[in-house]
Design a protein around this motif. Structure first.
Motif, PDB file in Angstrom:
ATOM      1  N   ALA A   1       0.754  -1.061  -0.018  1.00 25.24           N
ATOM      2  CA  ALA A   1      -0.002  -0.137   0.248  1.00 25.24           C
ATOM      3  C   ALA A   1       1.139   1.595  -0.187  1.00 25.24           C
ATOM      4  N   LEU A   2       2.096   1.352   0.692  1.00 22.98           N
ATOM      5  CA  LEU A   2       3.162   2.185   0.464  1.00 22.98           C
ATOM      6  C   LEU A   2       3.297   2.428  -1.310  1.00 22.98           C
ATOM      7  N   GLY A   3       3.301   1.704  -1.971  1.00 22.05           N
ATOM      8  CA  GLY A   3       4.033   1.915  -3.376  1.00 22.05           C
ATOM      9  C   GLY A   3       3.015   2.649  -3.926  1.00 22.05           C
ATOM     10  N   VAL A   4       1.254   1.715  -3.376  1.00 24.46           N
ATOM     11  CA  VAL A   4       0.752   2.556  -4.095  1.00 24.46           C
ATOM     12  C   VAL A   4      -0.015   4.503  -3.845  1.00 24.46           C
ATOM     13  N   LEU A   5       0.854   4.224  -2.165  1.00 24.05           N
ATOM     14  CA  LEU A   5       0.477   5.771  -1.601  1.00 24.05           C
ATOM     15  C   LEU A   5       1.861   6.569  -2.754  1.00 24.05           C
ATOM     16  N   ALA A   6       2.701   6.252  -3.194  1.00 21.14           N
ATOM     17  CA  ALA A   6       3.873   6.853  -3.761  1.00 21.14           C
ATOM     18  C   ALA A   6       3.672   6.777  -5.025  1.00 21.14           C
ATOM     19  N   TYR A   7       3.663   5.982  -5.666  1.00 20.54           N
ATOM     20  CA  TYR A   7       3.040   6.488  -6.781  1.00 20.54           C
ATOM     21  C   TYR A   7       1.789   7.347  -7.206  1.00 20.54           C
ATOM     22  N   ALA A   8       0.604   7.314  -6.455  1.00 19.80           N
ATOM     23  CA  ALA A   8       0.114   8.430  -5.900  1.00 19.80           C
ATOM     24  C   ALA A   8       0.281   9.686  -6.177  1.00 19.80           C
ATOM     25  N   ILE A   9       1.555   9.686  -5.303  1.00 15.68           N
ATOM     26  CA  ILE A   9       2.211  11.345  -5.320  1.00 15.68           C
ATOM     27  C   ILE A   9       2.704  11.458  -6.217  1.00 15.68           C
TER      28      ILE A   9
ATOM     29  N   LEU B   1       2.227  10.753  -9.225  1.00 18.38           N
ATOM     30  CA  LEU B   1       0.596  11.558 -10.323  1.00 18.38           C
ATOM     31  C   LEU B   1       0.391  12.314 -10.292  1.00 18.38           C
ATOM     32  N   MET B   2      -0.128  12.795  -8.893  1.00 14.91           N
ATOM     33  CA  MET B   2      -0.204  14.356  -8.062  1.00 14.91           C
ATOM     34  C   MET B   2       0.802  15.064  -8.582  1.00 14.91           C
ATOM     35  N   THR B   3       1.803  15.064  -8.811  1.00 14.08           N
ATOM     36  CA  THR B   3       2.904  15.795  -8.618  1.00 14.08           C
ATOM     37  C   THR B   3       2.957  16.164 -10.428  1.00 14.08           C
TER      38      THR B   3
END
Length: 130
Positions: A30-38, A40-42
């Motif tokens: 789930a931390l990987g999902v968070l990292a990728y969301a960041i 994409l938001m960037t």
């Protein structure tokens, strides 16, 4: 004589059982999902700043550290997907088709096939882009 209550040692509790080790690895993805969301938001933020900022973000994604990062995330997401579909039959309501209960392995396999098909379609779309 006063007895002390028994206290179970809690440090490393998840390392004692292979089931919990897999559980913790699955949750860690789930931390990987968070990292990728960041990531994409960037990208959206940089897009809002203008074409030059967005192009800079795209260039950063083409660097070798970003490619290694994406490869690691891909491995984590594949593991997350597999473990998600393994858990799904245990967490969802029972399904019946034609009066017969759908087997857990069928639910897992259909989910894996759907995920593989989505991956193939995304790769084809990426490879065939103009």
């Amino acid at each position: 004589m006063t007895r002390k209550p028994y206290k179970r040692p809690m440090s490393g509790w998840w390392k004692r059982d292979p089931f919990f080790v897999r559980y913790m690895w699955r949750e860690a993805t789930a931390l990987g999902v968070l990292a990728y969301a960041i990531v994409l938001m960037t990208g959206v933020w940089r897009l809002a700043q203008g074409p030059e900022a967005f192009e800079g973000w795209l260039q950063a994604l083409r660097s070798w550290p970003a490619l290694v990062f994406h490869l690691l995330l891909l491995v984590a997401m594949v593991y997350h997907t597999i473990s998600w579909f393994e858990i799904m039959p245990k967490t969802m309501p029972m399904m019946f088709v034609g009066g017969e209960r759908v087997a857990a392995t069928t639910i897992t396999r259909v989910g894996m096939i759907a995920a593989a098909a989505a991956l193939v379609l995304l790769l084809l779309a990426w490879m065939l882009k103009p």
